[in-house]
Motif scaffolding. Structure first.
Motif, mmCIF file in Angstrom:
data_model
loop_
_atom_site.group_PDB
_atom_site.id
_atom_site.type_symbol
_atom_site.label_atom_id
_atom_site.label_comp_id
_atom_site.label_asym_id
_atom_site.label_seq_id
_atom_site.Cartn_x
_atom_site.Cartn_y
_atom_site.Cartn_z
ATOM 1 N N GLU A 1 0.591 -1.157 -0.029
ATOM 2 C CA GLU A 1 0.134 0.015 -0.149
ATOM 3 C C GLU A 1 0.758 1.391 0.146
ATOM 4 O OE1 GLU A 1 -3.187 1.336 -0.320
ATOM 5 O OE2 GLU A 1 -3.422 -0.616 -1.244
ATOM 6 N N ALA A 2 2.115 1.194 0.540
ATOM 7 C CA ALA A 2 2.876 2.369 0.634
ATOM 8 C C ALA A 2 3.209 2.819 -0.886
ATOM 9 C CB ALA A 2 4.311 1.851 1.504
ATOM 10 N N LEU A 3 3.363 4.157 -1.128
ATOM 11 C CA LEU A 3 3.612 4.814 -2.306
ATOM 12 C C LEU A 3 4.827 5.294 -2.436
ATOM 13 C CD1 LEU A 3 1.931 5.566 -4.801
ATOM 14 C CD2 LEU A 3 1.748 8.026 -3.803
ATOM 15 N N LEU A 4 5.821 5.083 -3.342
ATOM 16 C CA LEU A 4 7.139 5.424 -3.124
ATOM 17 C C LEU A 4 7.226 6.304 -4.596
ATOM 18 C CD1 LEU A 4 9.352 2.321 -2.866
ATOM 19 C CD2 LEU A 4 9.575 4.417 -1.479
ATOM 20 N N ILE A 5 8.189 7.373 -4.211
ATOM 21 C CA ILE A 5 8.778 8.123 -5.326
ATOM 22 C C ILE A 5 10.239 7.326 -5.559
ATOM 23 C CG2 ILE A 5 9.438 10.465 -6.084
ATOM 24 C CD1 ILE A 5 6.791 10.200 -4.865
ATOM 25 N N ALA A 6 10.188 6.913 -6.698
ATOM 26 C CA ALA A 6 11.134 6.235 -7.413
ATOM 27 C C ALA A 6 11.943 6.635 -8.560
ATOM 28 C CB ALA A 6 10.962 4.665 -7.387
ATOM 29 N N ASP A 7 13.268 6.139 -8.691
ATOM 30 C CA ASP A 7 13.888 6.320 -9.899
ATOM 31 C C ASP A 7 13.624 5.113 -10.565
ATOM 32 O OD1 ASP A 7 15.854 4.820 -8.944
ATOM 33 O OD2 ASP A 7 17.366 6.792 -8.649
ATOM 34 N N ALA A 8 14.736 5.004 -11.670
ATOM 35 C CA ALA A 8 14.516 3.678 -12.598
ATOM 36 C C ALA A 8 15.128 2.639 -11.505
ATOM 37 C CB ALA A 8 15.349 3.902 -13.763
ATOM 38 N N GLU A 9 15.830 2.765 -10.701
ATOM 39 C CA GLU A 9 16.423 1.649 -9.785
ATOM 40 C C GLU A 9 15.716 1.498 -8.659
ATOM 41 O OE1 GLU A 9 20.368 2.979 -9.925
ATOM 42 O OE2 GLU A 9 20.854 2.660 -12.156
ATOM 43 N N LYS A 10 15.548 2.637 -7.872
ATOM 44 C CA LYS A 10 15.175 2.275 -6.370
ATOM 45 C C LYS A 10 14.192 3.389 -5.951
ATOM 46 C CE LYS A 10 18.955 5.633 -5.594
ATOM 47 N NZ LYS A 10 19.067 5.848 -7.136
ATOM 48 N N GLY A 11 13.597 3.402 -4.761
ATOM 49 C CA GLY A 11 13.146 4.142 -4.162
ATOM 50 C C GLY A 11 13.780 5.297 -3.717
ATOM 51 N N ILE A 12 13.211 6.754 -3.947
ATOM 52 C CA ILE A 12 13.915 7.676 -3.385
ATOM 53 C C ILE A 12 13.392 8.643 -2.254
ATOM 54 C CG2 ILE A 12 15.518 7.968 -5.319
ATOM 55 C CD1 ILE A 12 13.782 10.138 -6.443
ATOM 56 N N ALA A 13 12.065 8.379 -2.014
ATOM 57 C CA ALA A 13 11.414 8.925 -1.265
ATOM 58 C C ALA A 13 9.993 8.134 -0.971
ATOM 59 C CB ALA A 13 10.905 10.434 -1.483
ATOM 60 N N LEU A 14 9.753 8.098 0.427
ATOM 61 C CA LEU A 14 8.277 7.884 0.859
ATOM 62 C C LEU A 14 7.368 8.781 0.602
ATOM 63 C CD1 LEU A 14 8.687 5.964 4.340
ATOM 64 C CD2 LEU A 14 7.444 4.947 2.227
ATOM 65 N N ALA A 15 6.662 8.707 -0.128
ATOM 66 C CA ALA A 15 5.536 9.928 -0.803
ATOM 67 C C ALA A 15 5.081 10.589 0.417
ATOM 68 C CB ALA A 15 4.601 9.063 -1.863
ATOM 69 N N GLY A 16 4.895 11.904 0.493
ATOM 70 C CA GLY A 16 4.133 12.534 1.280
ATOM 71 C C GLY A 16 4.677 12.149 2.814
ATOM 72 N N LEU A 17 5.704 11.558 3.025
ATOM 73 C CA LEU A 17 6.208 11.146 4.431
ATOM 74 C C LEU A 17 7.571 11.773 4.791
ATOM 75 C CD1 LEU A 17 4.899 7.762 4.797
ATOM 76 C CD2 LEU A 17 4.063 9.664 5.968
ATOM 77 N N MET A 18 8.462 11.126 3.943
ATOM 78 C CA MET A 18 10.151 11.748 4.118
ATOM 79 C C MET A 18 10.585 11.160 2.887
ATOM 80 S SD MET A 18 12.075 10.672 7.512
ATOM 81 C CE MET A 18 11.056 11.419 8.604
#
Lengths: 334, 818
Positions: free
Chosen positions: B321-338
Motif C-alpha cells: 500500500e505504501a507509495l514510493l517516489i522512485a527512480d529507475a532503480e530504487k525508491g528515493i522518497a516515501l511519498a508525502g512522508l519523508m
C-alpha cells in the motif's frame, strides 16, 4: 398538761422531725412515727373520745388543722427529697463530644451530576441513557465520524473480545443516535454517563470517566437557543458570576461546531483568562438524515462536557484518580 | 502550529494589537494555545541624524545636540567628540534599555533626565554600549559614537538597519483536523483578511529567471498510481551553492520551532509553512537515469517487503500500500512522508529537483500509521492538501532557492496531472443561515464573508436572489454541504454577536428519567444510613473478576492486565477500594456503590445496574462511652442495610437462603431471593484467605443486589392503615432449641399454628452458654396480641399463646425457659 398543749408539743416535734429527714426512707420513718397507725399524732386523736362532749369540737378542729399542716409539709418535703433523689449521680459534661449518628457522603461525581441534571431538568430536559457497550455504528458512523478518524483506532478505544467487536462508548453522544432512532422529534434529553478512552491513568486521565450531554431537536431550534441554554445551565452549576464565550471549532456531528470557554474569579486566580469547558454545535444534517429526521424540517443542537472537570473545578481537585480510589478521607469531604 | 506576527504581516495588514489578534483568532475557531513575545535586539534604538551641535553651557566636555529621530527633533546631551552635524548615529529612546553586558547587575534603562542642568531626551550610543563589534558589521572601530552609513534611514530601527530581527510575537495555534488549509501562514492570513476586509497579499513569483534548458529535457515523470498521486510537478535548479541560510530565513524558521539545516532544505520548509504545501527537494545527481537516458521519477506502489531507508536513518519494510517516489532503480522518497537518505540534499549538492505533488489522504494516513512515521508533511497530506497549489508552491520554492542559494532554473516544469480536479459548487439559501442561527444576517454580509474566504459567487445571472451558488476553492476540503457554508458565515460574523434566546419548555421523556431518580433515592437512603458512596473503575483485572463469577467479558486491547476485563460485579472494585483505604490506615470503611456491570448473556453481552455494599472495621465511630462502642461490623449490620433498601424500593417476600458451602468469594454467605426463587443478590463474609490477598485483616462483609430486578419488582406505593384503637397485650417466650433451628423455621411454625389475634412477633434475644446445653441455643420472642374491635381479655390471649407454646414444643422440640 392539756391536750392543746400536748398537741402543740407533738406538732412542733413532728415538724422538726419531718423537716430534718435527709432522704425519702427517713421521711417515711418520721411519718410513721407521728402519722402512722402507731404514731403519736394518731394516739392523740384517740384521746378525743376521753374529752368532755363540749370540749371535743374545739380540740378536734385543732388536731385536724395540725394534721393537715403536717401532711402538706410532708408532701412538700417528699417532693423535694424525690427531686434530690432523681438527680444524676454524675453531672453531664456538656463540653464532651456528642455521640454522632454517622452520615454517609455521596460521591462528588454523584453530587455534581445531580446538580447538572437538576439544571437541565429545570429547563425541561428528561434524563436519557443508552448502553455503555456500543457498536461502531452508534458511536461513530451515525455521528458522521470518518471511517479513518483516530478515535476509531484500537489505540484510543477499548474493544471487547466478543463476536461483532463491540466497543466501550467513547462519548455519551452515542445516546443521541439511540434516542433519535427510537423516538420521533421533538426531543429534549440530558444524558449523564460513563465513557471510556484508552488513556493510561494520570493526574488528568482515567480510562473511565463521565460525560454529560444535552440534545434538543425541534422545529426552529437555533444557535441562539443553544447559547441561551448553555448559559442557563452553566450559571446554575458554576454560579451567576461566570462569563462564557463560544469559539468556532470542529466536531464531525455538529455544524457549526463550537467550544465553550468560561471564566470567573476562580479561573482568574488560576492565572488564566479562559478555561475550556464544553463542546457544542448545531446537529449536523447528516446525523439527522441517518436517523431519518428531515433536516429541512427539524433542527437541533447538542452540547456536552466532562463531569470530572466540573467537579475538579468546583472543589479544587487536582488529580482525577482520586475519584476512583474512594479513599474515605476524600469521600468524607463532600 | 506556530506562526509569528511579523511573518503574518507579510500577507495581510493587521489592525490589532498582538493581544487582540489572540482574541480574534480564538473567536474565529483558531484557538491560540500559547503566546510568546520575543524581544528584538536593540529595542528602542533608532537611527538618528545630528541637526545641531553646540557646547553645553555648564560643561566643557559635553555637547548639546538636536537630533532628528524620524518623527521629530529632540534635545540630547552627549559626551562623545567624534561626530558632526549631519552624521547618522544610534539613538536610544527614553524607556528602552541597553543590552546587558558581562558584569551588569541589572538593566540600564534610559530616562529623561538633566545633565548639568540641561534635559536630555535619550542617549546617543557607542558600539560598546550597544554590545556590537563594529568590524563585524563593516564599520570603523573608533572611540565615541557608532557612526552609521550615510544610507541609513532616519527613524529606522537599528535592528533593521543591521538586518537583525526586531521584536516579534509567536502564536501557538491549535488547528482543528478539518482545516488543513490553516496549517499555513497564508491560510491564517486569509482568515484575518476575511474579518478585517483587508486584501490578502500572496508573494508574487511568476517571473523567474530561467536558463535555456528545459526541465523536460532533464527529467521524466511517470505516475503508475494516479489514484494515490493525482498530480506531480518537478522543477530543477542547477548550480546551487548549498550553505547556511541567510539570517531572515533562519530566524523565521527558528522562531516557529523549525531547525535550520541548509538554505535549500530551509526554503522547502519555509514554503511548507507559508503555503501549507509540503515539498521535497532531491539531489538531482542522485536520481538514476531511466530508459530515455535522463533521470526519471516514477511514482509507484512499493513492492511487497521492499526495503527503504528514510533520511532519519530508519530502515523500513514497506507493504504494497505504501507509495514510493522512485527512480529507475530504487525508491528515493516515501511519498508525502519523508525523503530517502539516498537522495537527500547534502553540502555537495549542486543540482536540485523540487517535487510538488498531491497525495491521497487515505494512502498517506495508512502508510504513516503502518510505519510509525509522522512528519509535518504527512500531517498535512493526511488531512488533505491543496491540489490546486502544487505549481504555485513549486514556483515559490524555486524563487526562494534562487534567492538564497543561487543557481539557474531550468525552463518550465515537468507536470503530470492526468485528470485535473474540478472544484465543486455549493448552494447557500441565505434564509437558512437565519433559521439556524436565530438571528438575521443580511445576504450582503453573508456574501461578503464567503468572498473574503476565497469563495467565488457563480450564481447564474438572473438566478434567484435568495440562493447563491458558490465555487469552493481547492484548499477548502472541509466545505461539503450547505451547512458548512453557514458555519463559515457564523464564524466570521461572530458567535458572540448571535443573541441568546430563552429556553423553551419540556419535550418528551425517556425511561432513564425515572431510573435516574430511583438511583438518586437509593443513594440518599444509603448515605443517610451512614455509608459513603464509592465509584469504582469499570475496567478490572480478569483474575479478580473471576473471584465473583465465571462469566467475564474481556477487552481485546487492554492497557494492562490490571484492567483487562469489564466488571461483572461491583465487588472486585470495592475490594480494591478497601485495600486502598486499609493501606492508608482507614480501617473502618462502610461503602456502597451503584453502577453498571457486564455479563455474557445468550451469546451476547448484558449490561445491568447493581448495588453493592462493603463493611469492615468498627460499626460506629469510636466514642467515649457506651456498651457496644467497640462493636465491629457483622452480618446483621449488612442485612439491616439491605432490608432498608428493599423496604424502600417496596419488595415483600424476600428469602435469605444460606449457602451450605463456602464459595470462592465468601466463607459464609446467603443468596437473596424473591418468592424463594428469583435471585436478587447475595451477601456474606469474605473468605479470609482472599481478604489476606487484599491486605484486609478484619472481617469484611459484602453484598450485591441486582437493581434492575429490584426496581422492576418493587412497588413503593404506600397505603395508610388506621391506627389501632384498642390496647395490645404482650407475651414473651424463651425457649431452648437445637442449634440448626433458624428464625425462619420458628416463624413458619408459628404461622402454621395460626394463633388468634397475633399482631407481631419479634426476636429479642439469642443466647448460648450458661444453662443452655451444648449444641443448643435459647431464642426469646416477644408476641403482641391485639383485636381491631375490642380490648382482648387475658384468657383469650392465654388461649392463643398456648397454641404458640404447643406448636414450638411439638414442631421444634423446644424446651421452655422461665
Amino acid at each position: 398538761m392539756s391536750l392543746q398543749d400536748r398537741l402543740s408539743t407533738i406538732r412542733d416535734a413532728a415538724v422538726s422531725e419531718l423537716m430534718g429527714a435527709l432522704d425519702l426512707p427517713a421521711l417515711e420513718r418520721s411519718k410513721g412515727l407521728f402519722l402512722g397507725p402507731e404514731g403519736r399524732f394518731t394516739a392523740l386523736i384517740k384521746e378525743l373520745s376521753a374529752l368532755a362532749r363540749e370540749e371535743r369540737p374545739l380540740a378536734g378542729k385543732a388536731i385536724n388543722a395540725a394534721k393537715q399542716e403536717l401532711e402538706a409539709l410532708l408532701a412538700e418535703k417528699r417532693a423535694t427529697l424525690e427531686r434530690t433523689a432523681s438527680l444524676p449521680k454524675e453531672a453531664a459534661d456538656f463540653t464532651a463530644p456528642g455521640r454522632r449518628r454517622p452520615l454517609g457522603r455521596l460521591h462528588p461525581l454523584t453530587l455534581v451530576t445531580e446538580d447538572i441534571v437538576r439544571a437541565f431538568r429545570r429547563l425541561g430536559f428528561a434524563v436519557a441513557d443508552g448502553p455503555e457497550i456500543e457498536d461502531e455504528y452508534h458511536c461513530f458512523d451515525a455521528l458522521n465520524t470518518p471511517s479513518d478518524h483516530p478515535a476509531r483506532d484500537a489505540q484510543d478505544t477499548f474493544f471487547i473480545e466478543t463476536p461483532g467487536r463491540p466497543l466501550l462508548r467513547t462519548h455519551t453522544s452515542s445516546v443521541q443516535i439511540r434516542v433519535m432512532e427510537t423516538m420521533p422529534p421533538p426531543i429534549r434529553i440530558v444524558v449523564p454517563g460513563r465513557v471510556f478512552r484508552r488513556d493510561n491513568a494520570d493526574a488528568t486521565h482515567n480510562p473511565t470517566f463521565h460525560q454529560i450531554e444535552g440534545l434538543y431537536v425541534d422545529k426552529g431550534v437555533t444557535l441562539g437557543d443553544l447559547k441561551g441554554t448553555v448559559e442557563a445551565v452553566f450559571k446554575d452549576v458554576l454560579g451567576d458570576d461566570i462569563k462564557l464565550r463560544f469559539r468556532p471549532h470542529y466536531f464531525s456531528y455538529t455544524e457549526p461546531s463550537m467550544e465553550i470557554d468560561f471564566t470567573n474569579a476562580l479561573v482568574k486566580k488560576l492565572g488564566k483568562d479562559w478555561l475550556e469547558i464544553a463542546g457544542c454545535g448545531m446537529v449536523h444534517p447528516k446525523v439527522f438524515e441517518t436517523v431519518a429526521y428531515d433536516p429541512e424540517v427539524w433542527s437541533g443542537w447538542a452540547f456536552g462536557f466532562g463531569i470530572e472537570r466540573i467537579a475538579m473545578l468546583r472543589y479544587g481537585i487536582t488529580d482525577i484518580r482520586l475519584f476512583y480510589e474512594n479513599d474515605t478521607r476524600f469521600l468524607r469531604q463532600f | 502550529m506556530k506562526v509569528t506576527l511579523n511573518w503574518l504581516k507579510q500577507y495581510v495588514d493587521i489592525p490589532w494589537s498582538p493581544e487582540e489578534l489572540t482574541e480574534r483568532l480564538t473567536l474565529l475557531g483558531v484557538e491560540v494555545e500559547g503566546v510568546q513575545k520575543i524581544d528584538g535586539e536593540w529595542d528602542g534604538v533608532v537611527v538618528a541624524q545630528i541637526v545641531t551641535r553646540d557646547k553645553h553651557p555648564n560643561a566643557d566636555k559635553l555637547s548639546l545636540c538636536r537630533v532628528n529621530d524620524g518623527t521629530g527633533e529632540r534635545q540630547i546631551v552627549c559626551g562623545a567628540q567624534n561626530f558632526k552635524v549631519g552624521d547618522k548615529v544610534p539613538l536610544i529612546l527614553p524607556g528602552a534599555s541597553l543590552p546587558m553586558k558581562l558584569g551588569d547587575k541589572e538593566l540600564f534603562t534610559i530616562k529623561v533626565g538633566k545633565i548639568r542642568g540641561i534635559e536630555s531626551h535619550g542617549m546617543l550610543c557607542s558600539h560598546e554600549e550597544l554590545g556590537i563589534d563594529p568590524e563585524s558589521i563593516g564599520h570603523c572601530k573608533e572611540d565615541g559614537l557608532l557612526l552609521l552609513r550615510e544610507t541609513a534611514v532616519v527613524g529606522q530601527s537599528l535592528a533593521s538597519y543591521l538586518g537583525r530581527s526586531g521584536s516579534d510575537v509567536v502564536y501557538d495555534l491549535e488547528i482543528t483536523p478539518n482545516r488543513p488549509d490553516l496549517t499555513s501562514l497564508i491560510g491564517i492570513a486569509r482568515e484575518i483578511a476575511a474579518i478585517t476586509g483587508q486584501p490578502l497579499r500572496l508573494p508574487e513569483c511568476r517571473v523567474l529567471l530561467e536558463c535555456g534548458v528545459t526541465a523536460a529535457s532533464l527529467v521524466s515523470v511517470s505516475l503508475e498510481a494516479p489514484d494515490l498521486c493525482p498530480r506531480y510537478t518537478a522543477r530543477i535548479i542547477r548550480g546551487v551553492k548549498v550553505g547556511p541560510s541567510p539570517v531572515w530565513l533562519r530566524s523565521a524558521l527558528e522562531k516557529v520551532g523549525v531547525r535550520s539545516i541548509n538554505n535549500v532544505v530551509d526554503v522547502s520548509n519555509y514554503v511548507l509553512l507559508e503555503t501549507g504545501h509540503p515539498l521535497h527537494t532531491f539531489d538531482y545527481s542522485l536520481i538514476a537515469a531511466g530508459a530515455g537516458g535522463k533521470p526519471s521519477i516514477v511514482v509507484r506502489r512499493a513492492v511487497f517487503e521492499e526495503s527503504f531507508t528514510t533520511l532519519d536513518g530508519r530502515a523500513h519494510r514497506l507493504g504494497q500500500e505504501a507509495l514510493l517516489i522512485a527512480d529507475a532503480e530504487k525508491g528515493i522518497a516515501l511519498a508525502g512522508l519523508m525523503g530517502g537518505s539516498n537522495s537527500e540534499i547534502r553540502e555537495s549538492t549542486v543540482d536540485v529537483l523540487i517535487e510538488s505533488a498531491y497525495f491521497s489522504p487515505a494512502s498517506i494516513r495508512r502508510t504513516s500509521k503502518a510505519l510509525g512515521v509522522r512528519t509535518d508533511a504527512s500531517y498535512r497530506f493526511e488531512r488533505g492538501a491543496d491540489v490546486g497549489i502544487c505549481d504555485y508552491a513549486s514556483r515559490r520554492c524555486a524563487a526562494l532557492i534562487l534567492e538564497t542559494a543561487g543557481g539557474q532554473l531550468a525552463e518550465g516544469s515537468v507536470e503530470v496531472y492526468p485528470s485535473p480536479f474540478e472544484p465543486h459548487q455549493l448552494a447557500l439559501r441565505y434564509q437558512r443561515t437565519d433559521a439556524l442561527t436565530g438571528t438575521v444576517i443580511s445576504p450582503e454580509e453573508q456574501s461578503r464573508i464567503l468572498i473574503g474566504l476565497g469563495l467565488v459567487n457563480v450564481t447564474p445571472i438572473g438566478g434567484s436572489v435568495e440562493t447563491a451558488t458558490w465555487l469552493i476553492p481547492t484548499w477548502r476540503v472541509d466545505l461539503k454541504r450547505e451547512v458548512d457554508l453557514i458555519e463559515e458565515v457564523v464564524r466570521v460574523f461572530g458567535v458572540g454577536r448571535i443573541p441568546s434566546t430563552q429556553s423553551r419548555r419540556a419535550q418528551g421523556s425517556h425511561p432513564a428519567d425515572a431510573h435516574f431518580d430511583r438511583l438518586t433515592e437509593v443513594r440518599r437512603l444509603l448515605s443517610g444510613l451512614g455509608l459513603d458512596e464509592a465509584q469504582g473503575q469499570t475496567l478490572v483485572a480478569e483474575a479478580s473478576a473471576r473471584w465473583v463469577t465465571e462469566g467475564v467479558v474481556l477487552l481485546s486491547n487492554p492497557l494492562s492486565s490490571e484492567m483487562n476485563a469489564l466488571r461483572p460485579s461491583l465487588l472486585p472494585g470495592l475490594l480494591d477500594t478497601l485495600r486502598h483505604n486499609l493501606s492508608r490506615r482507614n480501617g473502618d470503611v462502610q461503602l456502597f456503590e451503584i453502577g453498571r456491570v457486564f455479563v455474557p448473556h445468550e451469546g451476547g453481552l448484558r449490561e445491568g445496574w447493581r448495588l453493592a455494599l462493603a463493611l469492615t472495621g468498627a460499626r460506629a465511630p469510636r466514642f467515649w462511652s457506651g456498651l457496644d462502642r467497640d462493636a465491629r461490623c457483622d452480618i446483621p449490620d449488612l442485612k439491616g442495610l439491605i432490608e432498608e433498601v428493599i423496604e424502600r424500593i417496596g419488595l415483600r417476600g424476600i428469602a435469605w437462603i444460606r449457602r451450605a458451602e463456602p464459595t470462592s468469594l465468601f466463607i459464609e454467605s446467603a443468596s437473596i431471593a424473591l418468592g424463594g426463587k428469583l435471585a436478587l443478590g447475595q451477601l456474606g463474609q469474605l473468605q479470609p484467605q482472599l481478604g489476606k490477598l487484599y491486605d484486609l485483616r478484619d472481617g469484611v462483609f459484602l453484598a450485591e443486589l441486582d437493581l434492575d430486578l429490584l426496581f422492576q419488582r418493587g412497588n413503593s406505593a404506600k397505603s395508610f392503615k388506621p391506627l389501632a384503637q384498642f390496647p395490645s397485650i404482650q407475651r414473651d417466650l424463651a425457649m431452648i432449641v437445637v442449634e440448626s433451628t433458624t428464625h425462619d423455621a420458628v416463624l413458619a411454625v408459628i404461622k402454621q399454628a395460626k394463633p388468634a389475634h397475633l399482631e407481631t412477633m419479634a426476636l429479642f434475644d439469642v443466647f448460648r452458654g450458661k444453662h443452655v446445653p451444648e449444641g443448643r441455643k435459647s431464642l426469646a420472642y416477644s408476641f403482641t396480641y391485639r383485636a381491631a374491635d375490642r380490648t382482648l381479655k387475658d384468657d383469650e390471649v392465654n388461649a392463643a399463646h398456648g397454641r404458640v407454646i404447643e406448636a414450638v414444643k411439638e414442631a421444634l422440640g423446644a424446651v421452655l425457659r422461665d
